[in-house]
Design an enzyme around this catalytic site. Structure first.
Site, PDB file in Angstrom:
ATOM      1  N   ASP A  67     -47.909 135.485  45.805  1.00  0.00           N
ATOM      2  CA  ASP A  67     -47.615 134.805  47.670  1.00  0.00           C
ATOM      3  C   ASP A  67     -46.225 136.184  47.665  1.00  0.00           C
ATOM      4  O   ASP A  67     -45.569 135.809  48.929  1.00  0.00           O
ATOM      5  CB  ASP A  67     -47.347 133.726  47.438  1.00  0.00           C
ATOM      6  CG  ASP A  67     -48.689 133.299  48.040  1.00  0.00           C
ATOM      7  OD1 ASP A  67     -49.803 133.635  49.027  1.00  0.00           O
ATOM      8  OD2 ASP A  67     -48.917 131.974  48.403  1.00  0.00           O
ATOM      9  N   ASP A  77     -41.120 154.948  94.126  1.00  0.00           N
ATOM     10  CA  ASP A  77     -42.466 155.984  92.812  1.00  0.00           C
ATOM     11  C   ASP A  77     -43.102 154.669  92.276  1.00  0.00           C
ATOM     12  O   ASP A  77     -43.962 155.395  91.792  1.00  0.00           O
ATOM     13  CB  ASP A  77     -41.285 155.783  92.088  1.00  0.00           C
ATOM     14  CG  ASP A  77     -42.536 156.920  90.560  1.00  0.00           C
ATOM     15  OD1 ASP A  77     -42.688 157.899  91.244  1.00  0.00           O
ATOM     16  OD2 ASP A  77     -41.893 156.732  89.779  1.00  0.00           O
ATOM     17  N   GLY A 125     -47.329 158.113  88.851  1.00  0.00           N
ATOM     18  CA  GLY A 125     -47.746 159.089  89.757  1.00  0.00           C
ATOM     19  C   GLY A 125     -48.276 160.302  90.074  1.00  0.00           C
ATOM     20  O   GLY A 125     -49.662 160.514  90.503  1.00  0.00           O
ATOM     21  N   LEU A 126     -47.147 161.145  89.656  1.00  0.00           N
ATOM     22  CA  LEU A 126     -47.868 163.303  90.104  1.00  0.00           C
ATOM     23  C   LEU A 126     -48.987 162.872  88.388  1.00  0.00           C
ATOM     24  O   LEU A 126     -49.450 163.454  89.144  1.00  0.00           O
ATOM     25  CB  LEU A 126     -46.319 162.963  89.687  1.00  0.00           C
ATOM     26  CG  LEU A 126     -46.307 164.691  89.878  1.00  0.00           C
ATOM     27  CD1 LEU A 126     -46.844 164.803  91.493  1.00  0.00           C
ATOM     28  CD2 LEU A 126     -44.856 165.069  89.819  1.00  0.00           C
TER      29      LEU A 126
HETATM   30  S1  SF4 Z   1     -54.242 132.084  50.362  1.00  0.00           S
HETATM   31 FE1  SF4 Z   1     -52.751 131.461  51.247  1.00  0.00          FE
HETATM   32  S2  SF4 Z   1     -51.886 131.124  48.665  1.00  0.00           S
HETATM   33 FE2  SF4 Z   1     -53.631 132.386  49.237  1.00  0.00          FE
HETATM   34  S3  SF4 Z   1     -52.410 134.358  48.948  1.00  0.00           S
HETATM   35 FE3  SF4 Z   1     -52.433 133.961  50.945  1.00  0.00          FE
HETATM   36  S4  SF4 Z   1     -51.208 133.169  51.900  1.00  0.00           S
HETATM   37 FE4  SF4 Z   1     -50.877 132.803  49.943  1.00  0.00          FE
END
Ligand code: SF4
Length: 527
Positions: free
Chosen positions: A36, A274, A409-410
């Site tokens: 994570d 413009d 535009g141009l």
């Molecule tokens: S689902 Fe949630 S806990 Fe699992 S890797 Fe993704 S963010 Fe992390």
């Protein structure tokens, strides 16, 4: 279960990380599986922060699950406190840790750490990143803020800016200057830049400026109720938004509504000759609710565009977005499914998309210019230069942002006039769209432009209309002469013309489109 390839928002603990990373002297202990820590990259790469987020992960592994993961959490908490000595801590679980139910809040409370420990209960399977940020900041404010004596001079708190927020850094600078011009000081800006001790002083302000409802509204509502702090409702994006905001602050604090417009260029730029070709450009807006509703007004009232569709991915803002959509005469699209957004954009066939990083990809595929107005964004939208979207300078930045993707535009005129020119032919594309697509080697003896190897990404007209399109179940075939005639229409409006013609033919039960059908449809829709 839902099959998902792209998500507009991360899980709620990423929202909590955005609050923790924005603050100082606060530490977050996150019960989470190994891996994570990927979320660190959002801050160190996309936002280019020069330090890791103040987050300690327990990073439990498969083999830990047979042992005491609660003890692992306890040890991580203790180690984090001893190493960082923060003024306060927040503790919580990521999605996987939520399933093992270790109760990080209860464990941390029983540890008797000498600083406030705030427990977060973020439902990872029902809510998302913005909720996570909003709830985390609310919990922090509720745990630490107390009634206190008001500042002698008129002052406000800036509420809502976080780490990884779209242009939050520069919006804070811009609003601080705008308020200073009115003689209003900033008491505390939070969460961005605030320490837990700063949070205890929130009550000293005379009012709150709610910059981003997505990440600060719950805290503002609580402070209004418990600390007697009113908060602003207008979003200072665009000239109208800024004027409303200044009037609202003046009213709340009893000060004069001064606004220094010396640096304001948007109104004249969009009124200048413009910009005439901008009038009535059809625009589709999608992103977070706050930026979408503010930008819809800028697009219509300050740029002269026509809003062809709008919506948001965060359901918390659905009601506010629906109200503005009704004002714009369109139905709001509330979804977090980018395929639905893509279908809606294709059906509306706009000439410009204002959206997020996802809509930039959709724009590329459909060949429609796109400007980014909301998170989620990639690294290019955390620029080194000063680039607010709020306040006076924000209005100037927006003018540039909205106009640049459109062919000037141009150039647009030239594209149509010199269709066979080697530089301006249809398949060349505007340079910012990666327009230098590889061309097929010149056919023998041939000269001038050739079709690109792949289908031109912006040639919507070349795509077959499949079931569910404007033509419904009827398969309508374009005759060669009509197809050639269609290509004479500038590509910005060609998609719309094609769709209208197909709908017109289908309504009359015709299965072939000739040049005559094309012009009859044009006359029909012009009436
Ligand atoms: S689902 Fe949630 S806990 Fe699992 S890797 Fe993704 S963010 Fe992390």
């Amino acid at each position: 279960m839902k099959l998902t390839v792209w998500t507009y928002e991360g899980p709620p603990h990423v929202g909590a990380m955005r609050v923790a990373t924005a603050m100082r002297d606060l530490h977050y202990v996150l019960h989470a599986p190994q891996g994570d820590t990927y979320a660190d990259l959002l801050f160190t790469m996309i936002e280019r922060r020069d330090h890791r987020p103040p987050v300690t992960y327990t990073t439990f592994k498969e083999r830990d699950l047979g042992a005491d993961t609660a003890d692992l959490f306890r040890r991580s908490c203790q180690a984090a406190y001893e190493r960082f000595r923060p003024e306060a801590m927040i503790v919580g679980a990521s999605c996987t840790a939520e399933l093992i139910q270790d109760d990080p809040g209860g464990i941390a409370e029983r540890m008797g750490l000498p600083v406030p420990v705030i427990a977060l209960d973020l439902p990872s399977y029902q809510r998302k990143e913005n909720f996570g940020a909003d709830e985390t900041f609310y919990r922090i404010a509720r745990a630490l803020a107390r009634p206190c004596e008001k500042t002698a001079r008129p002052s406000v708190n800036l509420i809502g800016p976080t780490a990884l927020g779209f242009r939050h850094r520069d919006d804070v600078t811009e609003l601080t200057a705008l308020l200073s011009d009115m003689g209003v000081e900033v008491n505390v800006c939070a969460p961005m830049g605030a320490t837990p001790s700063d949070i205890t002083r929130l009550g000293a302000a005379h009012a709150n400026v709610l910059m981003y409802p997505e990440t600060g509204e719950s805290a503002c509502r609580w402070m209004e109720r418990d600390l007697g702090l009113p908060f602003t409702k207008s979003i200072p994006i665009g000239v109208g938004g800024v004027r409303d905001f200044v009037a609202e602050v003046a009213d709340l604090l009893g000060v004069a509504p001064g606004l220094d417009t010396d640096r304001l260029r948007l109104p004249w730029y969009s009124a200048s000759v413009d910009s005439t070709y901008l009038t009535g450009k059809r625009v589709f807006l999608f992103g977070d609710g706050t930026h979408v509703r503010a930008m819809a007004r800028v697009a219509r009232d300050e740029m002269g565009f026509e809003v062809a569709g709008m919506g948001c991915y965060n359901r918390e803002q659905a009601r506010a977005v629906r109200a503005v959509a009704t004002e714009m005469g369109v139905e709001a699209l509330i979804t977090d499914d980018y395929l639905e957004v893509e279908a809606a954009i294709e059906a509306a066939a706009p000439e410009l998309i204002l959206g997020t990083q996802m809509e930039r990809h959709i724009g590329k595929r459909l060949g429609i210019p796109c400007a980014v107005i909301s998170a989620p964004v990639h690294v290019q939208d955390f620029p080194a230069r000063y680039a607010p979207v709020m306040g006076i300078e924000g209005a100037n930045v927006l003018f540039d942002t909205l106009v640049h993707p459109l062919v000037m535009g141009l150039e647009e005129h030239l594209l149509t006039m010199f269709r066979a020119d080697p530089e301006f032919h249809d398949a060349a594309g505007p340079s910012h769209h990666g327009g230098h697509a590889p061309l097929v080697a010149a056919e023998e003896g041939g000269a001038g432009p050739r079709a690109p190897v792949a289908e031109s990404p912006r040639d919507i007209s070349a795509k077959k209309t499949e079931g569910g399109g404007a033509t419904g179940a009827i398969e309508v075939v374009w005759l060669a002469a009509a197809e050639r005639e269609l290509k004479k229409i500038p590509f910005f409006v060609r998609g719309k013309a094609k769709r209208n013609t197909e709908a017109f033919a289908a309504a009359r039960g015709e299965t072939e489109i000739s040049v005559d059908t094309l012009y009859e449809a044009k006359a029909h829709y012009a009436r």
